[in-house]
Design a protein around this motif. Structure first.
Motif, PDB file in Angstrom:
ATOM      1  N   THR A 145     -43.705  14.310  38.879  1.00 29.07           N
ATOM      2  CA  THR A 145     -42.980  15.314  39.666  1.00 29.07           C
ATOM      3  C   THR A 145     -42.819  14.868  41.113  1.00 29.07           C
ATOM      4  OG1 THR A 145     -43.756  17.134  38.271  1.00 29.07           O
ATOM      5  CG2 THR A 145     -43.023  17.707  40.493  1.00 29.07           C
ATOM      6  N   ALA A 146     -43.902  14.365  41.689  1.00 27.87           N
ATOM      7  CA  ALA A 146     -43.849  13.902  43.080  1.00 27.87           C
ATOM      8  C   ALA A 146     -42.906  12.715  43.233  1.00 27.87           C
ATOM      9  CB  ALA A 146     -45.254  13.538  43.561  1.00 27.87           C
ATOM     10  N   ALA A 147     -42.955  11.788  42.278  1.00 23.97           N
ATOM     11  CA  ALA A 147     -42.087  10.616  42.344  1.00 23.97           C
ATOM     12  C   ALA A 147     -40.618  11.015  42.237  1.00 23.97           C
ATOM     13  CB  ALA A 147     -42.455   9.626  41.246  1.00 23.97           C
ATOM     14  N   GLU A 148     -40.296  11.897  41.308  1.00 25.60           N
ATOM     15  CA  GLU A 148     -38.904  12.343  41.158  1.00 25.60           C
ATOM     16  C   GLU A 148     -38.421  13.099  42.389  1.00 25.60           C
ATOM     17  OE1 GLU A 148     -36.742  11.572  39.012  1.00 25.60           O
ATOM     18  OE2 GLU A 148     -37.901  10.742  37.341  1.00 25.60           O
ATOM     19  N   ALA A 149     -39.332  13.786  43.059  1.00 27.01           N
ATOM     20  CA  ALA A 149     -38.955  14.517  44.281  1.00 27.01           C
ATOM     21  C   ALA A 149     -38.710  13.588  45.460  1.00 27.01           C
ATOM     22  CB  ALA A 149     -40.034  15.533  44.632  1.00 27.01           C
ATOM     23  N   GLY A 150     -39.232  12.355  45.382  1.00 28.79           N
ATOM     24  CA  GLY A 150     -38.993  11.398  46.464  1.00 28.79           C
ATOM     25  C   GLY A 150     -40.213  10.699  47.006  1.00 28.79           C
ATOM     26  N   ALA A 151     -41.393  10.955  46.433  1.00 29.06           N
ATOM     27  CA  ALA A 151     -42.596  10.260  46.907  1.00 29.06           C
ATOM     28  C   ALA A 151     -42.534   8.787  46.515  1.00 29.06           C
ATOM     29  CB  ALA A 151     -43.849  10.907  46.325  1.00 29.06           C
ATOM     30  N   ASP A 152     -42.974   7.934  47.418  1.00 23.29           N
ATOM     31  CA  ASP A 152     -42.995   6.489  47.157  1.00 23.29           C
ATOM     32  C   ASP A 152     -44.379   6.003  46.756  1.00 23.29           C
ATOM     33  OD1 ASP A 152     -40.197   5.628  48.154  1.00 23.29           O
ATOM     34  OD2 ASP A 152     -40.979   6.838  49.807  1.00 23.29           O
ATOM     35  N   ILE A 153     -45.417   6.640  47.318  1.00 27.99           N
ATOM     36  CA  ILE A 153     -46.809   6.229  47.072  1.00 27.99           C
ATOM     37  C   ILE A 153     -47.629   7.486  46.825  1.00 27.99           C
ATOM     38  CG2 ILE A 153     -48.835   5.088  48.054  1.00 27.99           C
ATOM     39  CD1 ILE A 153     -46.841   3.490  49.846  1.00 27.99           C
ATOM     40  N   ILE A 154     -48.387   7.495  45.739  1.00 32.79           N
ATOM     41  CA  ILE A 154     -49.213   8.650  45.382  1.00 32.79           C
ATOM     42  C   ILE A 154     -50.653   8.152  45.218  1.00 32.79           C
ATOM     43  CG2 ILE A 154     -49.601  10.483  43.706  1.00 32.79           C
ATOM     44  CD1 ILE A 154     -46.448   9.739  43.003  1.00 32.79           C
ATOM     45  N   ILE A 155     -51.570   8.712  46.017  1.00 34.34           N
ATOM     46  CA  ILE A 155     -52.965   8.289  46.020  1.00 34.34           C
ATOM     47  C   ILE A 155     -53.825   9.428  45.494  1.00 34.34           C
ATOM     48  CG2 ILE A 155     -54.843   7.328  47.401  1.00 34.34           C
ATOM     49  CD1 ILE A 155     -52.353   5.599  47.448  1.00 34.34           C
ATOM     50  N   GLY A 156     -54.544   9.186  44.383  1.00 33.84           N
ATOM     51  CA  GLY A 156     -55.353  10.222  43.770  1.00 33.84           C
ATOM     52  C   GLY A 156     -56.822  10.147  44.154  1.00 33.84           C
ATOM     53  N   HIS A 157     -57.455  11.328  44.198  1.00 35.22           N
ATOM     54  CA  HIS A 157     -58.881  11.467  44.508  1.00 35.22           C
ATOM     55  C   HIS A 157     -59.480  12.564  43.624  1.00 35.22           C
ATOM     56  CE1 HIS A 157     -57.863   9.182  48.124  1.00 35.22           C
ATOM     57  NE2 HIS A 157     -56.951  10.087  48.415  1.00 35.22           N
ATOM     58  N   HIS A 158     -60.785  12.663  43.647  1.00 32.65           N
ATOM     59  CA  HIS A 158     -61.575  13.730  43.039  1.00 32.65           C
ATOM     60  C   HIS A 158     -62.489  13.276  41.892  1.00 32.65           C
ATOM     61  CE1 HIS A 158     -63.114  17.545  41.777  1.00 32.65           C
ATOM     62  NE2 HIS A 158     -62.518  17.477  40.587  1.00 32.65           N
ATOM     63  N   PRO A 159     -62.070  12.391  40.959  1.00 30.71           N
ATOM     64  CA  PRO A 159     -62.960  12.072  39.840  1.00 30.71           C
ATOM     65  C   PRO A 159     -64.263  11.369  40.234  1.00 30.71           C
ATOM     66  CG  PRO A 159     -60.696  11.644  39.215  1.00 30.71           C
ATOM     67  CD  PRO A 159     -60.687  11.921  40.696  1.00 30.71           C
ATOM     68  N   HIS A 160     -64.342  10.798  41.438  1.00 30.01           N
ATOM     69  CA  HIS A 160     -65.539  10.085  41.909  1.00 30.01           C
ATOM     70  C   HIS A 160     -65.807   8.803  41.129  1.00 30.01           C
ATOM     71  CE1 HIS A 160     -66.363  13.405  44.554  1.00 30.01           C
ATOM     72  NE2 HIS A 160     -66.472  14.250  43.531  1.00 30.01           N
ATOM     73  N   VAL A 161     -64.855   8.407  40.307  1.00 30.16           N
ATOM     74  CA  VAL A 161     -64.879   7.097  39.633  1.00 30.16           C
ATOM     75  C   VAL A 161     -63.452   6.554  39.697  1.00 30.16           C
ATOM     76  CG1 VAL A 161     -66.814   7.611  38.082  1.00 30.16           C
ATOM     77  CG2 VAL A 161     -64.473   8.164  37.361  1.00 30.16           C
ATOM     78  N   LEU A 162     -63.314   5.279  39.429  1.00 32.27           N
ATOM     79  CA  LEU A 162     -62.001   4.644  39.507  1.00 32.27           C
ATOM     80  C   LEU A 162     -61.134   4.997  38.301  1.00 32.27           C
ATOM     81  CD1 LEU A 162     -63.033   1.065  40.732  1.00 32.27           C
ATOM     82  CD2 LEU A 162     -61.892   2.846  42.089  1.00 32.27           C
ATOM     83  N   GLN A 163     -59.863   5.246  38.576  1.00 29.04           N
ATOM     84  CA  GLN A 163     -58.855   5.378  37.540  1.00 29.04           C
ATOM     85  C   GLN A 163     -57.711   4.414  37.852  1.00 29.04           C
ATOM     86  OE1 GLN A 163     -57.713   9.532  37.267  1.00 29.04           O
ATOM     87  NE2 GLN A 163     -59.592  10.104  36.174  1.00 29.04           N
ATOM     88  N   PRO A 164     -56.992   3.915  36.835  1.00 29.47           N
ATOM     89  CA  PRO A 164     -56.035   2.813  37.029  1.00 29.47           C
ATOM     90  C   PRO A 164     -54.792   3.190  37.825  1.00 29.47           C
ATOM     91  CG  PRO A 164     -55.957   3.605  34.774  1.00 29.47           C
ATOM     92  CD  PRO A 164     -57.117   4.298  35.428  1.00 29.47           C
TER      93      PRO A 164
END
Length: 414
Positions: free
Chosen positions: A285-304
């Motif tokens: 959704t964010a990418a289609e709206a125009g985001a170029d870079i999306i950085i995720g947080h919260h799991p406290h472990v690495l996700q790909p």
């Protein structure tokens, strides 16, 4: 008598001849064109009286219009410029971390970041997820489940080279509005850009932008919730909650202000190393709206990480979780984080401008500690064997995990 007669005849003849000559001269004079010379030639008659030149005009004469000659069109010289971006995961200050930083004068967290400082300073723009509010000691420091951290955490991030902090997460309201206002006051005092939590509706409405090397960036951030703590009535500006229509609108507004839109988002399930459907849906959704870079947080472990190709053919970058950067948690996964590095390139050819997010790389990090003290963030390959036996094999596992959807992801090593 005869002689006299002859003389008379001679006189008549002479008079006749004179009369004839005079008459002929008068006729010749009348038939000569005054413009011709006395010889009847075509040369003009030269006047002996000079003709005066006209007096100069007292009115300045207008210069002739100068018509510029058409110059050949010159095409602008194509050029490109780049920005190096860095991002890290959760700055979650448990009590053992701030007790380890205690000094006679206050708190000093800077030594904990010393080993990774060169990687942060090498970036043009560096971001961190400030998981716990730095509301300051005066309102009471606190640990899990409702955190409040010292101001000096912010000082350490600033000294390390960070430029932007994300404040939208499930712990934003742990210590209430007072902690949010106090924390933001300190961020402002040290000149740190923040996003995701705000002091007022006006503050929230102002989209944060930065320009580096001729490329403009906008920063937005959101969280799935606040651990059940209600947002005070009429004070939705205290934390940006995920609301997809609002997210779309914010991104569209950000695109009017900047060439690159970066979205930080707090989502997913804690301690799960793969993104779920909700995370993927938000990223798309964010990418289609125009985001170029999306950085995720919260799991406290690495996700790909992965690329998202939008309906318009544009590519957006997403990493679903950067894990913990500094925290007091004990499993290997919880002590593993990383430094994401991206290059943003702007190519200009006349009126054609292209923005590309490229060259993704990742430096895995390790939270060193001994008996819940001596905290330090180091590149994973520097993890001491006593804490992480066979670190090279573990590093290979992390690399495979992070690049499973992005084979070109690079892992720099000293």
């Amino acid at each position: 008598m005869q002689n006299k007669h002859n003389k008379n005849k001679l006189m008549v003849w002479i008079l006749s001849l004179v009369l004839l000559v005079v008459t002929a001269g008068c006729q010749l004079s009348e038939n000569v064109d005054p413009s011709q010379g006395t010889q009847g030639t075509n040369k003009p008659v030269q006047s002996l009286t000079p003709i005066p030149s006209p007096l100069p005009s007292t009115t300045p004469s207008k210069p002739p219009d100068i018509v510029p000659s058409a110059s050949p069109s010159i095409s602008p010289v194509p050029y490109s410029t780049t920005v190096k971006l860095a991002a890290v995961g959760d700055i979650l200050i448990h009590s053992s971390v701030y007790k380890d930083a205690k000094t006679a004068e206050g708190y000093d967290f800077k030594p904990m970041f010393a080993d990774i400082k060169p990687y942060i300073e090498a970036a043009d723009i560096a971001m961190a997820n400030q998981e716990s509010m730095i509301g300051g000691e005066a309102i009471g420091l606190a640990d899990y489940p409702r955190f409040n951290s010292p101001f000096e955490v912010g000082d350490a991030l600033k000294a390390t080279g960070f430029d932007v902090v994300n404040l939208a997460n499930n712990h934003t309201l742990d210590a209430g509005e007072q902690a949010v206002q106090s924390a933001i006051e300190h961020w402002n005092s040290i000149g740190m850009m923040y996003t995701g939590a705000y002091t007022s509706a006006k503050d929230q409405k102002r989209i944060r932008t930065v320009e580096k090397n001729g490329i403009s960036f906008a920063f937005l951030s959101y969280t799935y919730g606040t651990n059940g703590i209600p947002v005070p009535a009429g004070k939705g500006y205290l934390v940006n909650l995920i609301d997809l229509p609002k997210v779309r609108k914010d991104i569209e507004e950000a695109r009017k202000l900047a060439e690159v839109v970066v979205v930080n988002v707090h989502f997913g399930v804690e301690y799960v190393d793969m993104p779920n459907k909700d995370q993927k849906d938000f990223a798309h959704t964010a990418a289609e709206a125009g985001a170029d870079i999306i950085i995720g947080h919260h799991p406290h472990v690495l996700q790909p990480a992965e690329w998202i190709e939008t309906a318009s053919g544009r590519k957006a970058f997403v990493v679903y979780s950067l894990g913990n950067f500094i925290a007091a948690q004990e499993t290997n996964g919880q002590r593993t984080g990383g430094i994401l590095q991206l290059e943003v390139e702007k190519e200009v050819r006349g009126d054609n401008v292209q923005i590309k997010v490229q060259k993704p790389s990742f430096i895995p990090t390790w939270i060193m500690m001994t008996n819940w003290r001596q905290y330090k963030i180091v590149p994973l390959w520097k993890a001491p064997n006593i804490q992480l036996p066979d670190a090279s094999s573990y590093n290979a596992i992390i690399q495979k995990h992070m690049k499973q959807w992005m084979p070109e992801l690079v892992f720099p090593m000293e």
